[in-house]
Design a protein around this motif. Sequence first.
Motif, PDB file in Angstrom:
ATOM      1  N   ILE A 107     -39.526   5.483   5.940  1.00  0.00           N
ATOM      2  CA  ILE A 107     -40.053   6.634   5.707  1.00  0.00           C
ATOM      3  C   ILE A 107     -41.418   6.636   5.076  1.00  0.00           C
ATOM      4  CG2 ILE A 107     -39.945   8.549   4.005  1.00  0.00           C
ATOM      5  CD1 ILE A 107     -36.710   8.021   3.873  1.00  0.00           C
ATOM      6  N   ASP A 108     -41.971   5.389   4.219  1.00  0.00           N
ATOM      7  CA  ASP A 108     -43.356   5.381   3.792  1.00  0.00           C
ATOM      8  C   ASP A 108     -44.093   5.209   5.129  1.00  0.00           C
ATOM      9  OD1 ASP A 108     -42.556   5.856   1.377  1.00  0.00           O
ATOM     10  OD2 ASP A 108     -42.528   3.793   0.884  1.00  0.00           O
ATOM     11  N   ILE A 109     -43.741   4.353   5.996  1.00  0.00           N
ATOM     12  CA  ILE A 109     -44.503   4.028   7.139  1.00  0.00           C
ATOM     13  C   ILE A 109     -44.773   5.271   8.070  1.00  0.00           C
ATOM     14  CG2 ILE A 109     -44.437   2.695   9.531  1.00  0.00           C
ATOM     15  CD1 ILE A 109     -42.947   0.407   7.994  1.00  0.00           C
ATOM     16  N   ASN A 110     -43.818   6.015   8.221  1.00  0.00           N
ATOM     17  CA  ASN A 110     -43.708   7.233   9.105  1.00  0.00           C
ATOM     18  C   ASN A 110     -44.914   8.275   8.318  1.00  0.00           C
ATOM     19  OD1 ASN A 110     -42.030   6.167  10.885  1.00  0.00           O
ATOM     20  ND2 ASN A 110     -40.237   7.523   9.982  1.00  0.00           N
ATOM     21  N   ARG A 111     -44.626   8.365   7.084  1.00  0.00           N
ATOM     22  CA  ARG A 111     -45.552   9.389   6.412  1.00  0.00           C
ATOM     23  C   ARG A 111     -47.078   8.995   6.330  1.00  0.00           C
ATOM     24  NH1 ARG A 111     -44.745  12.966   2.152  1.00  0.00           N
ATOM     25  NH2 ARG A 111     -46.406  13.517   1.089  1.00  0.00           N
ATOM     26  N   ARG A 112     -47.373   7.687   6.181  1.00  0.00           N
ATOM     27  CA  ARG A 112     -48.675   6.994   6.207  1.00  0.00           C
ATOM     28  C   ARG A 112     -49.367   7.240   7.934  1.00  0.00           C
ATOM     29  NH1 ARG A 112     -46.721   2.993   2.785  1.00  0.00           N
ATOM     30  NH2 ARG A 112     -46.490   1.812   4.641  1.00  0.00           N
ATOM     31  N   ASP A 151     -54.959   6.255  19.220  1.00  0.00           N
ATOM     32  CA  ASP A 151     -54.665   4.937  19.996  1.00  0.00           C
ATOM     33  C   ASP A 151     -53.752   4.112  18.780  1.00  0.00           C
ATOM     34  OD1 ASP A 151     -56.032   5.757  22.198  1.00  0.00           O
ATOM     35  OD2 ASP A 151     -57.870   4.787  21.223  1.00  0.00           O
ATOM     36  N   GLU A 152     -54.075   4.253  17.554  1.00  0.00           N
ATOM     37  CA  GLU A 152     -53.349   3.547  16.746  1.00  0.00           C
ATOM     38  C   GLU A 152     -52.075   4.179  15.848  1.00  0.00           C
ATOM     39  OE1 GLU A 152     -56.055   2.509  13.422  1.00  0.00           O
ATOM     40  OE2 GLU A 152     -57.618   2.364  14.782  1.00  0.00           O
ATOM     41  N   THR A 153     -51.860   5.429  16.268  1.00  0.00           N
ATOM     42  CA  THR A 153     -50.710   6.409  15.447  1.00  0.00           C
ATOM     43  C   THR A 153     -49.799   7.029  16.627  1.00  0.00           C
ATOM     44  OG1 THR A 153     -52.103   8.317  15.328  1.00  0.00           O
ATOM     45  CG2 THR A 153     -52.052   6.713  13.441  1.00  0.00           C
ATOM     46  N   VAL A 154     -49.829   7.009  17.875  1.00  0.00           N
ATOM     47  CA  VAL A 154     -49.225   7.603  18.843  1.00  0.00           C
ATOM     48  C   VAL A 154     -48.760   6.576  19.725  1.00  0.00           C
ATOM     49  CG1 VAL A 154     -49.346   9.315  20.438  1.00  0.00           C
ATOM     50  CG2 VAL A 154     -50.489   9.866  18.283  1.00  0.00           C
ATOM     51  N   ALA A 155     -47.483   6.941  20.215  1.00  0.00           N
ATOM     52  CA  ALA A 155     -46.977   6.162  21.102  1.00  0.00           C
ATOM     53  C   ALA A 155     -47.580   6.245  22.532  1.00  0.00           C
ATOM     54  CB  ALA A 155     -45.495   6.597  21.368  1.00  0.00           C
ATOM     55  N   GLU A 156     -47.447   5.325  23.282  1.00  0.00           N
ATOM     56  CA  GLU A 156     -48.152   5.327  24.709  1.00  0.00           C
ATOM     57  C   GLU A 156     -47.862   6.600  25.176  1.00  0.00           C
ATOM     58  OE1 GLU A 156     -50.473   3.731  26.330  1.00  0.00           O
ATOM     59  OE2 GLU A 156     -50.984   2.762  24.512  1.00  0.00           O
ATOM     60  N   LYS A 157     -46.611   6.825  25.444  1.00  0.00           N
ATOM     61  CA  LYS A 157     -46.099   8.161  26.142  1.00  0.00           C
ATOM     62  C   LYS A 157     -45.745   9.008  25.087  1.00  0.00           C
ATOM     63  CE  LYS A 157     -46.474   7.389  30.469  1.00  0.00           C
ATOM     64  NZ  LYS A 157     -47.410   8.283  31.254  1.00  0.00           N
ATOM     65  N   ILE A 158     -46.440  10.284  24.869  1.00  0.00           N
ATOM     66  CA  ILE A 158     -46.079  11.073  23.962  1.00  0.00           C
ATOM     67  C   ILE A 158     -45.559  12.430  24.812  1.00  0.00           C
ATOM     68  CG2 ILE A 158     -48.373  11.806  24.059  1.00  0.00           C
ATOM     69  CD1 ILE A 158     -46.466  12.190  20.905  1.00  0.00           C
ATOM     70  N   TYR A 160     -43.215  15.985  13.831  1.00  0.00           N
ATOM     71  CA  TYR A 160     -43.291  14.801  14.534  1.00  0.00           C
ATOM     72  C   TYR A 160     -41.906  13.846  14.531  1.00  0.00           C
ATOM     73  CZ  TYR A 160     -48.346  16.015  13.848  1.00  0.00           C
ATOM     74  OH  TYR A 160     -49.395  16.665  13.556  1.00  0.00           O
ATOM     75  N   ARG A 161     -41.594  13.536  15.730  1.00  0.00           N
ATOM     76  CA  ARG A 161     -40.608  12.666  15.933  1.00  0.00           C
ATOM     77  C   ARG A 161     -41.182  11.345  16.028  1.00  0.00           C
ATOM     78  NH1 ARG A 161     -38.206  10.023  19.915  1.00  0.00           N
ATOM     79  NH2 ARG A 161     -39.141  11.005  21.507  1.00  0.00           N
ATOM     80  N   MET A 162     -40.582  10.366  15.170  1.00  0.00           N
ATOM     81  CA  MET A 162     -41.347   8.774  15.041  1.00  0.00           C
ATOM     82  C   MET A 162     -40.431   7.920  15.902  1.00  0.00           C
ATOM     83  SD  MET A 162     -43.725  10.118  13.211  1.00  0.00           S
ATOM     84  CE  MET A 162     -44.461   8.331  12.581  1.00  0.00           C
ATOM     85  N   GLU A 163     -41.172   7.038  16.178  1.00  0.00           N
ATOM     86  CA  GLU A 163     -40.331   5.759  16.808  1.00  0.00           C
ATOM     87  C   GLU A 163     -41.183   4.476  16.458  1.00  0.00           C
ATOM     88  OE1 GLU A 163     -39.968   6.183  21.241  1.00  0.00           O
ATOM     89  OE2 GLU A 163     -38.618   7.520  21.010  1.00  0.00           O
ATOM     90  N   ARG A 164     -40.648   3.539  15.765  1.00  0.00           N
ATOM     91  CA  ARG A 164     -41.324   2.485  15.318  1.00  0.00           C
ATOM     92  C   ARG A 164     -42.335   2.615  14.693  1.00  0.00           C
ATOM     93  NH1 ARG A 164     -39.058   1.935  20.143  1.00  0.00           N
ATOM     94  NH2 ARG A 164     -41.187   1.951  21.551  1.00  0.00           N
TER      95      ARG A 164
END
Length: 147
Positions: free
Chosen positions: A7-12, A33-40, A116-120
Amino acid sequence: MRNDSIIDINRRTVERFLAGTHSRNIADVNIIDETVAEKITCHGFPGFSIDDHESYKTFFRVFRQSFTDMDWTVHALVADETHVSARWEIHATFSGDFAGVKADGRRIRFDGMVLYRMERGLIAETWLHINEMVLLSQIGAVPALGA
């Protein structure tokens, strides 16, 4: 059971994304480039097809050329293991043509929400809801809303 570290990682991640994509320095969109998956996958971005880093950056560059001197406030940010949601407000100068309307330099204010849906720990899908009627009425694209 909640996994507070995820949860903390996703929030940050989302906080960094929002700070970069809504800063006064347009080059900060490189935070994508650092916060979004390659395919969005993005929903709610009228007129834009966003499916990778460059198309996401293009959206923010176009938007921020139309609305400059942006002051961005996040009123609520809620996170769990798979999603982060933000309720926000923007004050900006209408300084570049948008939605077929010539810019006139006036200050505008509009708000919205995003999920936002988060993955890894990366943003993998976005649902954006801008209060479009308020935005479009303030720039003169639709008649002003009644009091």
